[in-house]
Design an enzyme around this catalytic site. Structure first.
Site, PDB file in Angstrom:
ATOM      1  N   HIS A  91       6.343  29.654  -0.845  1.00  0.00           N
ATOM      2  CA  HIS A  91       6.575  28.204  -0.816  1.00  0.00           C
ATOM      3  C   HIS A  91       5.305  27.432  -0.476  1.00  0.00           C
ATOM      4  O   HIS A  91       5.243  26.223  -0.693  1.00  0.00           O
ATOM      5  CB  HIS A  91       7.663  27.864   0.208  1.00  0.00           C
ATOM      6  CG  HIS A  91       7.934  26.391   0.318  1.00  0.00           C
ATOM      7  ND1 HIS A  91       8.496  25.663  -0.711  1.00  0.00           N
ATOM      8  CD2 HIS A  91       7.685  25.494   1.319  1.00  0.00           C
ATOM      9  CE1 HIS A  91       8.604  24.387  -0.348  1.00  0.00           C
ATOM     10  NE2 HIS A  91       8.118  24.256   0.874  1.00  0.00           N
ATOM     11  N   ASP A 127      10.392  31.517  -3.797  1.00  0.00           N
ATOM     12  CA  ASP A 127      10.271  30.446  -2.808  1.00  0.00           C
ATOM     13  C   ASP A 127      11.662  30.150  -2.240  1.00  0.00           C
ATOM     14  O   ASP A 127      12.555  29.718  -2.968  1.00  0.00           O
ATOM     15  CB  ASP A 127       9.696  29.204  -3.505  1.00  0.00           C
ATOM     16  CG  ASP A 127       9.617  27.981  -2.612  1.00  0.00           C
ATOM     17  OD1 ASP A 127      10.210  27.980  -1.521  1.00  0.00           O
ATOM     18  OD2 ASP A 127       8.952  27.012  -3.023  1.00  0.00           O
ATOM     19  N   SER A 172       7.834  20.024  -2.109  1.00  0.00           N
ATOM     20  CA  SER A 172       8.658  20.372  -0.960  1.00  0.00           C
ATOM     21  C   SER A 172       9.493  19.168  -0.516  1.00  0.00           C
ATOM     22  O   SER A 172      10.297  18.660  -1.299  1.00  0.00           O
ATOM     23  CB  SER A 172       7.760  20.911   0.162  1.00  0.00           C
ATOM     24  OG  SER A 172       8.512  21.491   1.200  1.00  0.00           O
TER      25      SER A 172
END
Length: 230
Positions: A207, A189, A123
């Site tokens: 995600h 995602d 991320s």
């Protein structure tokens, strides 16, 4: 859409947009020749080391994805695999994380030249890694770019849920790592898979760190990196 989720997605979108701007404004370069002599490896130097940046809002350490990745990798290679947790607030400060990751890679390249380094992140941590590997100049708070030749110490790169996918694979901007980078995006995602904003809330669970672990993607990345460490 849930207000908290909206804020998180907009923040991640802003971070991705900033990263995209940095990458698009940065000339593509291929590193060459590491300058100066390097110190010999010592017994304190691991065979390999994962340098990992955790995701947004995760507590200090390497996070859920990072821990699962390191554990899987250690089970696949008959080597001493060290780990370094990138030090940054893991909120919006990509530049802080990038400066720390770059400084550590440079330190390891000099003090442990035979250690094979594996930078990566999940991320926001993937965005940190993007900046380190793809931005060769100082800009927007990033003040410590890798010197030429640093790529010689990097065995592989592992990225999960990377927002730079909105402008293309990170290897488009750092071709030196093209054959040693695995960049994974889980399903739809919304951080790494460009999509209609109306679907963001429904797809947000894809995600989450747990989704990357349970889907087998972390293990897939470990298989890839293990192959580069043989």
């Amino acid at each position: 859409m849930n207000d908290l989720l909206t804020r998180r997605l907009l923040t991640m979108g802003a971070a991705a947009a900033m990263l995209a701007a940095v990458l698009l404004l940065t000339p593509i370069t291929v590193p060459a020749g590491y300058p100066g002599a390097v110190a010999p490896a010592t017994a304190a130097c691991p065979d390999a080391e994962v340098v990992f940046a955790r995701g947004r809002f995760e507590p200090p350490g390497i996070g859920t994805v990072g821990n699962a990745f390191v554990s899987a990798l250690r089970s696949k290679v008959n080597k001493n695999v060290g780990v370094y947790a990138v030090k940054y607030p893991a909120d919006n400060q990509i530049d802080v994380g990038a400066n720390d990751m770059s400084a550590h890679i440079q330190s390891m390249a000099n003090s442990c030249p035979n250690t094979r380094l594996v930078p990566g992140g999940y991320s926001l941590g993937a965005a940190v890694t993007d900046v380190v590997l793809a931005v060769p100049t100082q800009m927007w708070g990033f003040t410590n770019p890798l010197p030429p030749g640093s790529d010689e110490h990097i065995a592989a790169v592992a990225l999960f849920g990377n927002g730079s996918q909105w402008v293309g694979p990170i290897t488009n901007f750092s071709p030196a790592y093209n054959d040693r980078t695995i960049e994974l995006c889980h399903g739809d995602d919304p951080v790494c898979h460009p999509a209609d904003p109306n679907t963001w809330e429904a797809n947000w669970p894809q995600h989450l760190a747990g989704a990357y672990v349970s889907s087998g993607m972390v293990n897939q990345a470990a298989d890839f990196v293990a192959g580069k460490l043989q």
